[in-house]
Design a protein around this motif. Sequence first.
Motif, PDB file in Angstrom:
ATOM      1  N   ARG A   1      24.196  25.989 146.061  1.00 13.45           N
ATOM      2  CA  ARG A   1      24.437  24.780 145.264  1.00 13.45           C
ATOM      3  C   ARG A   1      25.920  24.450 145.252  1.00 13.45           C
ATOM      4  NH1 ARG A   1      20.771  27.764 142.666  1.00 13.45           N
ATOM      5  NH2 ARG A   1      22.376  28.782 141.405  1.00 13.45           N
ATOM      6  N   SER A   2      26.220  23.158 145.259  1.00 21.33           N
ATOM      7  CA  SER A   2      27.605  22.686 145.280  1.00 21.33           C
ATOM      8  C   SER A   2      28.154  22.520 143.867  1.00 21.33           C
ATOM      9  CB  SER A   2      27.692  21.335 146.000  1.00 21.33           C
ATOM     10  OG  SER A   2      27.490  21.495 147.376  1.00 21.33           O
ATOM     11  N   LYS A   3      29.469  22.311 143.781  1.00 20.90           N
ATOM     12  CA  LYS A   3      30.048  21.858 142.528  1.00 20.90           C
ATOM     13  C   LYS A   3      29.266  20.595 142.098  1.00 20.90           C
ATOM     14  CE  LYS A   3      34.566  23.028 144.545  1.00 20.90           C
ATOM     15  NZ  LYS A   3      35.832  22.454 145.071  1.00 20.90           N
ATOM     16  N   PRO A   4      28.892  20.454 140.851  1.00 20.68           N
ATOM     17  CA  PRO A   4      29.421  21.109 139.652  1.00 20.68           C
ATOM     18  C   PRO A   4      28.874  22.488 139.334  1.00 20.68           C
ATOM     19  CG  PRO A   4      27.784  19.499 139.031  1.00 20.68           C
ATOM     20  CD  PRO A   4      27.961  19.359 140.520  1.00 20.68           C
ATOM     21  N   ASP A   5      28.008  23.062 140.187  1.00 19.28           N
ATOM     22  CA  ASP A   5      27.605  24.443 139.979  1.00 19.28           C
ATOM     23  C   ASP A   5      28.860  25.328 140.060  1.00 19.28           C
ATOM     24  OD1 ASP A   5      24.972  26.306 140.138  1.00 19.28           O
ATOM     25  OD2 ASP A   5      26.643  27.235 141.206  1.00 19.28           O
ATOM     26  N   PRO A   6      29.017  26.283 139.149  1.00 19.44           N
ATOM     27  CA  PRO A   6      30.260  27.056 139.089  1.00 19.44           C
ATOM     28  C   PRO A   6      30.363  28.212 140.069  1.00 19.44           C
ATOM     29  CG  PRO A   6      28.790  27.741 137.323  1.00 19.44           C
ATOM     30  CD  PRO A   6      28.116  26.577 138.009  1.00 19.44           C
ATOM     31  N   ALA A   7      29.346  28.430 140.912  1.00 16.70           N
ATOM     32  CA  ALA A   7      29.289  29.640 141.729  1.00 16.70           C
ATOM     33  C   ALA A   7      30.539  29.856 142.582  1.00 16.70           C
ATOM     34  CB  ALA A   7      28.045  29.613 142.615  1.00 16.70           C
ATOM     35  N   ILE A   8      31.056  28.797 143.208  1.00 12.91           N
ATOM     36  CA  ILE A   8      32.199  28.966 144.109  1.00 12.91           C
ATOM     37  C   ILE A   8      33.438  29.435 143.341  1.00 12.91           C
ATOM     38  CG2 ILE A   8      32.917  26.534 143.994  1.00 12.91           C
ATOM     39  CD1 ILE A   8      33.696  26.796 146.988  1.00 12.91           C
ATOM     40  N   PHE A   9      33.626  28.929 142.126  1.00  7.60           N
ATOM     41  CA  PHE A   9      34.790  29.338 141.335  1.00  7.60           C
ATOM     42  C   PHE A   9      34.575  30.702 140.689  1.00  7.60           C
ATOM     43  CE2 PHE A   9      35.818  24.626 141.024  1.00  7.60           C
ATOM     44  CZ  PHE A   9      36.814  24.715 141.983  1.00  7.60           C
ATOM     45  N   GLU A  10      33.357  31.026 140.337  1.00 10.06           N
ATOM     46  CA  GLU A  10      33.068  32.367 139.839  1.00 10.06           C
ATOM     47  C   GLU A  10      33.365  33.396 140.925  1.00 10.06           C
ATOM     48  OE1 GLU A  10      29.487  31.222 136.676  1.00 10.06           O
ATOM     49  OE2 GLU A  10      28.996  31.868 138.715  1.00 10.06           O
ATOM     50  N   HIS A  11      32.984  33.062 142.165  1.00 11.14           N
ATOM     51  CA  HIS A  11      33.252  33.962 143.279  1.00 11.14           C
ATOM     52  C   HIS A  11      34.753  34.083 143.532  1.00 11.14           C
ATOM     53  CE1 HIS A  11      32.575  36.183 146.939  1.00 11.14           C
ATOM     54  NE2 HIS A  11      33.200  35.274 147.663  1.00 11.14           N
ATOM     55  N   ALA A  12      35.468  32.961 143.494  1.00 10.90           N
ATOM     56  CA  ALA A  12      36.921  32.988 143.702  1.00 10.90           C
ATOM     57  C   ALA A  12      37.596  33.869 142.655  1.00 10.90           C
ATOM     58  CB  ALA A  12      37.480  31.570 143.644  1.00 10.90           C
ATOM     59  N   ALA A  13      37.189  33.718 141.399  1.00  2.88           N
ATOM     60  CA  ALA A  13      37.779  34.526 140.330  1.00  2.88           C
ATOM     61  C   ALA A  13      37.465  36.003 140.516  1.00  2.88           C
ATOM     62  CB  ALA A  13      37.277  34.038 138.970  1.00  2.88           C
ATOM     63  N   SER A  14      36.286  36.305 141.047  1.00  7.56           N
ATOM     64  CA  SER A  14      35.911  37.708 141.264  1.00  7.56           C
ATOM     65  C   SER A  14      36.748  38.350 142.363  1.00  7.56           C
ATOM     66  CB  SER A  14      34.420  37.815 141.624  1.00  7.56           C
ATOM     67  OG  SER A  14      34.171  37.403 142.962  1.00  7.56           O
TER      68      SER A  14
END
Length: 221
Positions: free
Chosen positions: A141-154
């Motif tokens: 899923r793309s933004k606005p789903d937070p997955a990409i930023f959650e992964h970046a923060a991890s």
Amino acid sequence: MIRTVIFDMDGVIVDTEPVHRYAYFRHFDELGIDVADEEYAQFTGRSTKNTYQYLKEKHQLSQPVLELVQAKRDFFNRAFDEKPDLELLDGVRSLIEDLHQHNIELILASSASHSTIDRVMERFKLAPYFSHLISGEDFPRSKPDPAIFEHAASLSQAPASECLVIEDSANGVTAAKAAGLYCIGYNSEHSPLQDLHHADLVIGHFSELSAEKIAAIETAG
């Protein structure tokens, strides 16, 4: 204190939005579908794959999603390689260099494909500044789903409470906030019709930021 800055790419680092728009609308013409400017604005921050999944369902397109994505990507790659005046957005290189010199980690988290990210990194010699290059095509899923930023923060060397996102799209800001991250909205002339009011801070030019100012930001975390 901020120790990691997570950058979006399109509309934040480089003005590829007109190239994407050209590629999309050339392909829309080829497909015989009409997309209004207001609808197109909602695609900003979404991956090409997710955009075509939506368009395939709406217009009952017969082609497989990956075939549609590749056709648009072919239009984009030709235009990108042939566009001599494509430049980094004003002030962003100075900010990237300033952050790097002050040992603030930089991560790229873009909805763009790996191939587009690689093209930008190679053309502008930016790869050495970033510890990680993350593409939205790796997420269902793309933004606005937070997955990409959650992964970046991890992947960050710092905890999420010491990470900051710079975004130019409503979808991107929503994703960053949903990931629990402080977000600076960049009010870019190249990404029109974007509602950035839910960002923690909105800027109109990168000269408003510096490594010192960013490091000093206190987040709720």
